[in-house]
Design an enzyme around this catalytic site. Structure first.
Site, PDB file in Angstrom:
ATOM      1  N   GLU A  84       0.559  -1.108   0.176  1.00 53.78           N
ATOM      2  CA  GLU A  84       0.210   0.259   0.340  1.00 53.78           C
ATOM      3  C   GLU A  84       0.893   1.283  -0.020  1.00 53.78           C
ATOM      4  O   GLU A  84       2.011   1.320   0.723  1.00 53.78           O
ATOM      5  CB  GLU A  84      -1.154   0.267   1.018  1.00 53.78           C
ATOM      6  CG  GLU A  84      -1.672  -1.157   1.319  1.00 53.78           C
ATOM      7  CD  GLU A  84      -2.663  -1.382   2.347  1.00 53.78           C
ATOM      8  OE1 GLU A  84      -2.400   0.186   3.137  1.00 53.78           O
ATOM      9  OE2 GLU A  84      -3.365  -2.102   3.131  1.00 53.78           O
ATOM     10  N   CYS A  97       3.118   8.569   1.264  1.00 51.25           N
ATOM     11  CA  CYS A  97       3.609   7.028   2.945  1.00 51.25           C
ATOM     12  C   CYS A  97       3.152   6.257   2.251  1.00 51.25           C
ATOM     13  O   CYS A  97       3.299   4.842   1.442  1.00 51.25           O
ATOM     14  CB  CYS A  97       2.292   7.270   3.298  1.00 51.25           C
ATOM     15  SG  CYS A  97       2.243   5.933   4.615  1.00 51.25           S
ATOM     16  N   CYS A 104       5.547  -7.205   7.589  1.00 53.63           N
ATOM     17  CA  CYS A 104       6.134  -6.627   8.683  1.00 53.63           C
ATOM     18  C   CYS A 104       6.126  -8.327   9.646  1.00 53.63           C
ATOM     19  O   CYS A 104       5.577  -8.858  10.253  1.00 53.63           O
ATOM     20  CB  CYS A 104       5.421  -6.055   9.274  1.00 53.63           C
ATOM     21  SG  CYS A 104       6.138  -4.489  10.866  1.00 53.63           S
ATOM     22  N   CYS A 108       3.707  -5.754  16.594  1.00 59.19           N
ATOM     23  CA  CYS A 108       2.744  -4.459  17.537  1.00 59.19           C
ATOM     24  C   CYS A 108       1.021  -4.707  17.376  1.00 59.19           C
ATOM     25  O   CYS A 108       1.182  -5.570  15.993  1.00 59.19           O
ATOM     26  CB  CYS A 108       3.120  -3.318  16.727  1.00 59.19           C
ATOM     27  SG  CYS A 108       5.073  -2.321  16.454  1.00 59.19           S
ATOM     28  N   CYS A 111      -1.674  -3.214  15.202  1.00 61.05           N
ATOM     29  CA  CYS A 111      -0.930  -2.964  13.305  1.00 61.05           C
ATOM     30  C   CYS A 111      -1.836  -4.013  12.680  1.00 61.05           C
ATOM     31  O   CYS A 111      -1.759  -5.250  12.515  1.00 61.05           O
ATOM     32  CB  CYS A 111       0.410  -2.338  13.293  1.00 61.05           C
ATOM     33  SG  CYS A 111       0.719  -1.996  11.884  1.00 61.05           S
ATOM     34  N   CYS A 327      -2.482   0.700   8.703  1.00 61.51           N
ATOM     35  CA  CYS A 327      -0.982  -0.055   7.317  1.00 61.51           C
ATOM     36  C   CYS A 327      -1.879  -1.561   7.131  1.00 61.51           C
ATOM     37  O   CYS A 327      -1.848  -2.275   8.460  1.00 61.51           O
ATOM     38  CB  CYS A 327      -0.109  -0.155   8.576  1.00 61.51           C
ATOM     39  SG  CYS A 327       1.050   1.971   9.106  1.00 61.51           S
TER      40      CYS A 327
END
Ligand code: SAH
Length: 343
Positions: A84, A97, A104, A108, A111, A327
């Site tokens: 994205e 962004c 990832c 976290c 997220c 995200c």
């Protein structure tokens, strides 16, 4: 290719090195999508380049536009993966962004980026592809004038490619994004912050703190098991001293988790008197995680405590909550529909 690599490439073809400037200017400034458009390049060379160095361009697989003008794009790559990138209008111009990884591994808990795991690092070229897609979306006469590395992925875990990208987008004949208009956001990889401080680049460092103590932070950020809050803040203070640049602490307010007045007091205590700024982010709810955003009044009270301690605070303007703003949310939706890559 960096500008230097591109110069060497043309020399290896027996061409003058200034061809690199010409071609890169066509791609990054004029946003050319084929060699045919590059009228300042001789025809024989254009033909040869299309054979040996095809322009891959940027494939936009999905596009969502929010009411206030924010556009989220899903950009696809040759191996079937996609990330994205988000174009945001501000009163000072357009910012983009950019994602630095597919998925990832930082884990976290609030997220969406890590929910489908980690796939791979992006190359500098794949980050450039996002900037090309964003610049095309901006349209004629409007340019992306600031870039935030705050999309999916941990930029300091993909250090070399990210630094190459930052230097390349700053090149004044290409995108020409000023270093002061580039922000890198990290979850707090201390060795990476230390290394970045030594690069001599006047970019803005943004650190996702989200908690003022180890107990609260380790409950929401896996990285906290490796580097504690005091290690992260020490690295930020050192970064500010070495670069003269003010560090931003990002603090996403999660209802009942990190948003009490005691948290605000502890945070004020922790960073008071250092060269910094706090960006409070109302949580973007991700249904899979079960976390909720702090109520408006809680955000205001939290902010007031910091302000009263002499700390500069901004509350992030909410944009795109109607377009899967968190995200990784759009990619996950498209993955579920079988469109955005292997996982
Ligand atoms: N890996 C980097 C950059 C990506 S995330 C980092 O951790 O900083 C960009 C910012 O958005 C980080 O501060 C991240 O913690 C925050 N964030 C992620 N998901 C969020 C959500 N659902 N709501 C609010 N902020 C979120």
């Amino acid at each position: 290719m960096s500008v230097d690599e591109c110069r060497s490439f043309f020399v290896s073809l027996g061409e003058p090195p200034y061809r690199a400037n010409q071609v890169l200017e066509w791609v990054y400034h004029a946003l050319a999508s084929s060699y045919q458009e590059m009228t300042s390049i001789p025809t024989y060379l254009r033909r040869r380049l299309s054979e040996i160095a095809p322009l891959e361009g940027a494939r936009v697989l999905a596009r969502k536009k929010a009411r206030e003008g924010t556009v989220k794009l899903l950009v696809g790559f040759a191996d079937g993966n996609a990330v994205e990138t988000v174009l945001m209008p501000h009163d000072y111009g357009l910012s983009l962004c950019v994602s630095s990884q597919v998925g990832c591994q930082m884990g976290c808990v609030f997220c969406a980026s890590g929910l489908s795991g980690f796939v791979r690092n992006l190359s500098c070229g794949e980050m450039i592809a996002q900037l090309i897609a964003g610049s095309r979306e901006a349209g004629a006469g409007r340019r992306v004038n600031s870039v935030v590395l705050m999309g999916t992925g941990e930029p300091l875990a993909n250090y070399e490619q990210v630094l190459k990208f930052i230097r390349l987008i700053n090149w004044n004949r290409g995108f020409g994004v000023g270093y002061r208009h580039i922000t890198l956001s990290t979850c707090g990889l201390v060795p990476g912050i230390e290394r970045l401080a030594g690069e001599g680049l006047p970019i803005t460092l943004s650190v996702s703190l989200h908690a003022p103590d180890d107990e609260t932070r380790s409950a929401i950020m896996k990285v906290s098991q490796v580097w504690g809050v005091s290690d992260v803040v020490r690295a930020c203070v050192d970064y500010a001293e070495r670069t003269g640049r003010r560090v931003t602490y990002e603090y996403s307010l999660i209802a009942g988790v990190n948003d009490s007045l005691a948290h605000a007091d502890r945070l004020a205590h922790l960073i008071k008197g250092t060269l910094c700024h706090v960006n409070l982010i109302p949580l973007n709810p991700v249904p899979e995680t079960g976390f909720a955003r702090s109520p408006r009044q809680v955000v205001a009270d939290f902010s007031k405590i910091l302000t009263e301690a002499g700390i500069e605070v901004t509350i992030r303007r909410e944009m795109g909550t109607d377009i899967d703003a968190a995200c990784g949310q759009l990619r996950r939706r498209e993955l579920a529909r079988g469109k955005a890559g292997r996982r």
